[in-house]
Design a protein around this motif. Structure first.
Motif, PDB file in Angstrom:
ATOM      1  N   ALA A  86       1.384 -33.528 113.354  1.00  0.00           N
ATOM      2  CA  ALA A  86       1.448 -34.199 114.663  1.00  0.00           C
ATOM      3  C   ALA A  86       0.637 -35.490 114.638  1.00  0.00           C
ATOM      4  O   ALA A  86       1.078 -36.523 115.164  1.00  0.00           O
ATOM      5  N   TYR A  87      -0.546 -35.450 114.038  1.00  0.00           N
ATOM      6  CA  TYR A  87      -1.338 -36.680 113.920  1.00  0.00           C
ATOM      7  C   TYR A  87      -0.636 -37.684 113.011  1.00  0.00           C
ATOM      8  O   TYR A  87      -0.716 -38.890 113.228  1.00  0.00           O
ATOM      9  N   GLU A  88       0.077 -37.197 112.008  1.00  0.00           N
ATOM     10  CA  GLU A  88       0.865 -38.094 111.154  1.00  0.00           C
ATOM     11  C   GLU A  88       1.946 -38.793 111.985  1.00  0.00           C
ATOM     12  O   GLU A  88       2.176 -39.991 111.828  1.00  0.00           O
ATOM     13  N   ALA A  89       2.585 -38.045 112.882  1.00  0.00           N
ATOM     14  CA  ALA A  89       3.609 -38.637 113.757  1.00  0.00           C
ATOM     15  C   ALA A  89       2.992 -39.664 114.700  1.00  0.00           C
ATOM     16  O   ALA A  89       3.663 -40.606 115.123  1.00  0.00           O
ATOM     17  N   ALA A  90       1.709 -39.471 115.044  1.00  0.00           N
ATOM     18  CA  ALA A  90       1.031 -40.385 115.975  1.00  0.00           C
ATOM     19  C   ALA A  90       0.559 -41.668 115.300  1.00  0.00           C
ATOM     20  O   ALA A  90       0.289 -42.658 115.991  1.00  0.00           O
ATOM     21  N   LEU A  91       0.472 -41.676 113.991  1.00  0.00           N
ATOM     22  CA  LEU A  91      -0.080 -42.827 113.272  1.00  0.00           C
ATOM     23  C   LEU A  91       0.618 -44.156 113.594  1.00  0.00           C
ATOM     24  O   LEU A  91      -0.065 -45.157 113.864  1.00  0.00           O
ATOM     25  N   PRO A  92       1.961 -44.222 113.623  1.00  0.00           N
ATOM     26  CA  PRO A  92       2.588 -45.509 113.968  1.00  0.00           C
ATOM     27  C   PRO A  92       2.211 -46.002 115.367  1.00  0.00           C
ATOM     28  O   PRO A  92       2.100 -47.211 115.587  1.00  0.00           O
ATOM     29  N   TYR A  93       2.004 -45.086 116.297  1.00  0.00           N
ATOM     30  CA  TYR A  93       1.642 -45.480 117.662  1.00  0.00           C
ATOM     31  C   TYR A  93       0.179 -45.929 117.715  1.00  0.00           C
ATOM     32  O   TYR A  93      -0.169 -46.843 118.457  1.00  0.00           O
ATOM     33  N   TYR A  94      -0.663 -45.300 116.924  1.00  0.00           N
ATOM     34  CA  TYR A  94      -2.051 -45.744 116.807  1.00  0.00           C
ATOM     35  C   TYR A  94      -2.083 -47.192 116.318  1.00  0.00           C
ATOM     36  O   TYR A  94      -2.834 -48.018 116.843  1.00  0.00           O
ATOM     37  N   LYS A  95      -1.228 -47.503 115.335  1.00  0.00           N
ATOM     38  CA  LYS A  95      -1.166 -48.860 114.799  1.00  0.00           C
ATOM     39  C   LYS A  95      -0.632 -49.853 115.825  1.00  0.00           C
ATOM     40  O   LYS A  95      -0.874 -51.048 115.721  1.00  0.00           O
ATOM     41  N   GLY A  99      -1.579 -49.747 118.919  1.00  0.00           N
ATOM     42  CA  GLY A  99      -2.615 -49.893 119.928  1.00  0.00           C
ATOM     43  C   GLY A  99      -2.816 -48.711 120.844  1.00  0.00           C
ATOM     44  O   GLY A  99      -3.634 -48.775 121.770  1.00  0.00           O
ATOM     45  N   TYR A 100      -2.096 -47.630 120.619  1.00  0.00           N
ATOM     46  CA  TYR A 100      -2.293 -46.426 121.436  1.00  0.00           C
ATOM     47  C   TYR A 100      -3.589 -45.737 121.011  1.00  0.00           C
ATOM     48  O   TYR A 100      -3.887 -45.640 119.814  1.00  0.00           O
ATOM     49  N   SER A 101      -4.352 -45.262 121.985  1.00  0.00           N
ATOM     50  CA  SER A 101      -5.532 -44.442 121.712  1.00  0.00           C
ATOM     51  C   SER A 101      -5.064 -43.000 121.602  1.00  0.00           C
ATOM     52  O   SER A 101      -4.552 -42.447 122.581  1.00  0.00           O
ATOM     53  N   ILE A 102      -5.223 -42.418 120.458  1.00  0.00           N
ATOM     54  CA  ILE A 102      -4.781 -41.033 120.245  1.00  0.00           C
ATOM     55  C   ILE A 102      -5.927 -40.111 120.639  1.00  0.00           C
ATOM     56  O   ILE A 102      -7.032 -40.224 120.116  1.00  0.00           O
ATOM     57  N   ARG A 103      -5.652 -39.232 121.592  1.00  0.00           N
ATOM     58  CA  ARG A 103      -6.680 -38.308 122.098  1.00  0.00           C
ATOM     59  C   ARG A 103      -6.928 -37.183 121.102  1.00  0.00           C
ATOM     60  O   ARG A 103      -6.039 -36.785 120.370  1.00  0.00           O
ATOM     61  N   LYS A 104      -8.156 -36.665 121.144  1.00  0.00           N
ATOM     62  CA  LYS A 104      -8.477 -35.507 120.316  1.00  0.00           C
ATOM     63  C   LYS A 104      -7.919 -34.228 120.914  1.00  0.00           C
ATOM     64  O   LYS A 104      -7.822 -33.224 120.224  1.00  0.00           O
ATOM     65  N   ASP A 105      -7.587 -34.260 122.221  1.00  0.00           N
ATOM     66  CA  ASP A 105      -6.986 -33.087 122.848  1.00  0.00           C
ATOM     67  C   ASP A 105      -5.677 -32.777 122.141  1.00  0.00           C
ATOM     68  O   ASP A 105      -4.883 -33.681 121.878  1.00  0.00           O
ATOM     69  N   ALA A 106      -5.453 -31.534 121.864  1.00  0.00           N
ATOM     70  CA  ALA A 106      -4.211 -31.131 121.210  1.00  0.00           C
ATOM     71  C   ALA A 106      -3.871 -29.721 121.675  1.00  0.00           C
ATOM     72  O   ALA A 106      -4.739 -28.955 122.089  1.00  0.00           O
ATOM     73  N   TRP A 107      -2.607 -29.429 121.633  1.00  0.00           N
ATOM     74  CA  TRP A 107      -2.136 -28.095 121.970  1.00  0.00           C
ATOM     75  C   TRP A 107      -1.338 -27.574 120.789  1.00  0.00           C
ATOM     76  O   TRP A 107      -0.779 -28.346 120.020  1.00  0.00           O
ATOM     77  N   GLY A 108      -1.249 -26.277 120.685  1.00  0.00           N
ATOM     78  CA  GLY A 108      -0.484 -25.709 119.589  1.00  0.00           C
ATOM     79  C   GLY A 108      -0.311 -24.219 119.741  1.00  0.00           C
ATOM     80  O   GLY A 108      -0.851 -23.596 120.655  1.00  0.00           O
ATOM     81  N   GLY A 109       0.450 -23.675 118.859  1.00  0.00           N
ATOM     82  CA  GLY A 109       0.721 -22.249 118.860  1.00  0.00           C
ATOM     83  C   GLY A 109       1.936 -21.983 118.002  1.00  0.00           C
ATOM     84  O   GLY A 109       2.227 -22.736 117.081  1.00  0.00           O
TER      85      GLY A 109
END
Length: 154
Positions: free
Chosen positions: A42-51, A53-63
């Motif tokens: 999921a963090y890998e999927a977020a990497l392009p958005y981080y680049k 300028g999106y701030s990626i939150r540490k909050d995460a959900w899963g199961g």
């Protein structure tokens, strides 16, 4: 080889108990590892958005979910921000989906995408309030598929 705790038992029983203890000790680690692996994806999927300028939150959900099972994850979103919700699994062959709904049940995705074991949805709330990310496993080779969801905003 004799173990002090098992000194009254035969060698075969001692090995069985030792293997059972090791499996019992490791099974929660194995279960957690798959959700942790999904979170890494999921963090890998977020990497392009981080680049972008999106701030990626540490909050995460899963199961884990069965095929076609859905789960709602609520989040407080603020008018004026742009959000990406990104979902992933570590299971090859899994197909996921995530969409964002307002508190009246209206689909509010500005855009969404789905690429195998990755999915994303963007929302730009018109008002501050509670929103729901509905996550779903559309297809999977596993009975229960671990998943994780992260989000970022700008």
């Amino acid at each position: 080889m004799k173990f002090l705790l098992f000194s009254g038992f035969g060698a075969r029983t001692q090995r069985f108990v030792l293997v059972a203890m090791l499996l019992a000790a490791c099974s929660p680690c194995l279960l957690r590892a798959t959700v942790d692996d999904a979170l890494s994806f999921a963090y890998e999927a977020a990497l392009p958005y981080y680049k972008q300028g999106y701030s990626i939150r540490k909050d995460a959900w899963g199961g884990d979910l069965g095929v076609r099972d859905k789960k709602a994850v609520s989040s407080q979103l603020f008018k004026g921000n742009n959000y990406w919700f990104l979902m992933a699994s570590d299971v090859k062959g899994a197909t996921l989906s995530v969409h964002i709904y307002d508190d009246n049940g209206n689909l509010v995705d500005a855009e969404s995408w789905q690429k195998g074991r990755f999915a994303g949805a963007r929302v730009s709330p018109k008002a501050t309030g509670t929103f729901f990310a509905i996550v779903q496993i559309l297809k999977s080779p596993e009975d229960r598929t671990p998943w994780a969801l992260v989000y970022g905003y700008k």
